[in-house]
Scaffold this active site. Structure first.
Site, PDB file in Angstrom:
ATOM      1  N   TYR A 119       0.839  -1.192   0.000  1.00 54.19           N
ATOM      2  CA  TYR A 119       0.000   0.000   0.000  1.00 54.19           C
ATOM      3  C   TYR A 119       0.879   1.247   0.000  1.00 54.19           C
ATOM      4  O   TYR A 119       1.993   1.235   0.526  1.00 54.19           O
ATOM      5  CB  TYR A 119      -0.874   0.060   1.253  1.00 54.19           C
ATOM      6  CG  TYR A 119      -1.990  -0.958   1.323  1.00 54.19           C
ATOM      7  CD1 TYR A 119      -3.257  -0.658   0.850  1.00 54.19           C
ATOM      8  CD2 TYR A 119      -1.782  -2.197   1.915  1.00 54.19           C
ATOM      9  CE1 TYR A 119      -4.301  -1.572   0.949  1.00 54.19           C
ATOM     10  CE2 TYR A 119      -2.811  -3.124   2.025  1.00 54.19           C
ATOM     11  CZ  TYR A 119      -4.070  -2.809   1.541  1.00 54.19           C
ATOM     12  OH  TYR A 119      -5.087  -3.711   1.640  1.00 54.19           O
ATOM     13  N   TYR A 158       0.078  -9.973   0.997  1.00 53.69           N
ATOM     14  CA  TYR A 158       1.093  -9.265   1.782  1.00 53.69           C
ATOM     15  C   TYR A 158       1.151  -9.834   3.199  1.00 53.69           C
ATOM     16  O   TYR A 158       0.185 -10.384   3.715  1.00 53.69           O
ATOM     17  CB  TYR A 158       0.831  -7.760   1.810  1.00 53.69           C
ATOM     18  CG  TYR A 158      -0.494  -7.325   2.395  1.00 53.69           C
ATOM     19  CD1 TYR A 158      -0.718  -7.284   3.771  1.00 53.69           C
ATOM     20  CD2 TYR A 158      -1.530  -6.925   1.564  1.00 53.69           C
ATOM     21  CE1 TYR A 158      -1.917  -6.864   4.304  1.00 53.69           C
ATOM     22  CE2 TYR A 158      -2.741  -6.492   2.085  1.00 53.69           C
ATOM     23  CZ  TYR A 158      -2.930  -6.468   3.462  1.00 53.69           C
ATOM     24  OH  TYR A 158      -4.123  -6.054   3.984  1.00 53.69           O
ATOM     25  N   ARG A 168      -1.996 -12.149   4.118  1.00 52.43           N
ATOM     26  CA  ARG A 168      -3.369 -11.896   3.749  1.00 52.43           C
ATOM     27  C   ARG A 168      -3.603 -12.298   2.300  1.00 52.43           C
ATOM     28  O   ARG A 168      -2.793 -12.022   1.434  1.00 52.43           O
ATOM     29  CB  ARG A 168      -3.706 -10.409   3.912  1.00 52.43           C
ATOM     30  CG  ARG A 168      -3.690  -9.953   5.361  1.00 52.43           C
ATOM     31  CD  ARG A 168      -5.046  -9.444   5.821  1.00 52.43           C
ATOM     32  NE  ARG A 168      -6.150 -10.320   5.498  1.00 52.43           N
ATOM     33  CZ  ARG A 168      -7.309  -9.915   4.968  1.00 52.43           C
ATOM     34  NH1 ARG A 168      -7.500  -8.629   4.717  1.00 52.43           N
ATOM     35  NH2 ARG A 168      -8.286 -10.772   4.713  1.00 52.43           N
ATOM     36  N   HIS A 171      -6.915  -9.107  -2.035  1.00 56.65           N
ATOM     37  CA  HIS A 171      -8.273  -8.611  -1.838  1.00 56.65           C
ATOM     38  C   HIS A 171      -8.354  -7.142  -2.225  1.00 56.65           C
ATOM     39  O   HIS A 171      -7.349  -6.434  -2.311  1.00 56.65           O
ATOM     40  CB  HIS A 171      -8.717  -8.783  -0.377  1.00 56.65           C
ATOM     41  CG  HIS A 171      -7.848  -8.054   0.606  1.00 56.65           C
ATOM     42  ND1 HIS A 171      -6.664  -8.573   1.066  1.00 56.65           N
ATOM     43  CD2 HIS A 171      -7.971  -6.829   1.194  1.00 56.65           C
ATOM     44  CE1 HIS A 171      -6.092  -7.716   1.903  1.00 56.65           C
ATOM     45  NE2 HIS A 171      -6.873  -6.639   1.998  1.00 56.65           N
ATOM     46  N   HIS A 173     -10.639  -3.704  -1.002  1.00 56.98           N
ATOM     47  CA  HIS A 173     -11.586  -3.141  -0.048  1.00 56.98           C
ATOM     48  C   HIS A 173     -12.664  -2.360  -0.796  1.00 56.98           C
ATOM     49  O   HIS A 173     -12.361  -1.599  -1.715  1.00 56.98           O
ATOM     50  CB  HIS A 173     -10.872  -2.199   0.920  1.00 56.98           C
ATOM     51  CG  HIS A 173      -9.819  -2.859   1.754  1.00 56.98           C
ATOM     52  ND1 HIS A 173     -10.080  -3.370   3.012  1.00 56.98           N
ATOM     53  CD2 HIS A 173      -8.509  -3.088   1.518  1.00 56.98           C
ATOM     54  CE1 HIS A 173      -8.973  -3.883   3.515  1.00 56.98           C
ATOM     55  NE2 HIS A 173      -8.000  -3.725   2.617  1.00 56.98           N
TER      56      HIS A 173
END
Length: 251
Positions: A119, A158, A168, A171, A173
């Site tokens: 991110y 990540y 994780r 995905h 959000h």
């Protein structure tokens, strides 16, 4: 969300599970005190919630019109003037109510990691590159049939610090706004066949398998474009027995 520093696992006492221990089903929504998701034990509410005055909330309610959202905001691959790195995809679907009726003019926002699982966030400092041509945020309004569509890059998995060797699943959000700030709903969309599903406490915090399945997009070859992108379809149902599981605003 970006990895957090709530827990720094001890590799001598916390090992990667082969799969999260199966929990008895407790409804389609995520548990807010799911022990394998360690920070939920610290963050879930222990006191009665405070209720907002709905009339007071309406005084500062968001108003979204077609002129407020640029169509280019739904294409996450063109916002920085250069080509982002990774697999280009389209995510498309409908926002529906519990009776299958379209929810029109719904503000849909997304945010995600880049193809390397990173991110653009000051707390995300794990050893993966930042893509200068990819910010990982977009938004659009649903049309009269409840349709939305985003062009983006498939995110990478990540690491996070819930337990040793915790990763994780890939995905995206999603945030949906109604006509008031109190009507915001947040959830996550996953990709089919991810090997990390059984190891992820956030995904497993939804203890009903049928509800978990509603978070997973479907590959749709009709949405794919020759030599350009792959297509995924994912509908969001806001109410009813087949509603999409949402993150609790109590966390």
């Amino acid at each position: 969300m970006p990895p957090t520093d709530y827990f720094k696992p001890d590799p001598h006492t916390t090992s990667t599970p082969r799969a999260i221990q199966q929990q008895p089903p407790r409804g389609p929504q995520p548990r807010i005190d799911f022990a394998p998701y360690r920070s939920s034990l610290l963050r879930h509410p222990t006191k009665e919630l405070l209720h907002a005055d709905p009339e007071g909330v309406e005084l500062v309610a968001p108003v979204f019109g077609q002129t407020d959202i640029d169509p280019l905001e739904a294409d996450l691959t063109v916002t920085h003037g250069g080509e982002p790195i990774g697999e280009r995809i389209r995510v498309q679907g409908r926002v529906l109510d519990g009776d299958g009726r379209p929810v029109r003019n719904q503000l849909v926002e997304i945010w995600q990691a880049n193809a390397a699982g990173r991110y653009i966030h000051k707390r995300d400092q794990h050893a993966a590159p930042v893509d200068p041509n990819f910010a990982g945020v977009g938004r659009c309004l649903t049309d009269n049939d409840g349709n939305y569509a985003f062009t983006t890059i498939k995110p990478g998995a990540y690491p996070w610090r819930n337990h040793n060797n915790a990763w994780r699943p890939a995905h995206i959000h999603f945030s949906l706004f109604g006509t008031e700030f109190t009507q915001r709903m947040i959830t996550q969309m996953y990709f089919p066949g991810d090997p990390l599903f059984g190891l992820d406490p956030i995904y497993q915090a939804i203890t009903e398998q049928s509800a978990r399945d509603r978070l997973v997009a479907t590959y749709d070859h009709e949405l794919s474009e020759h030599e350009w992108l792959l297509g995924y379809r994912w509908d969001l149902v806001l109410t009813g027995t087949h509603s999409t599981p949402m993150e609790s605003d109590e966390l």
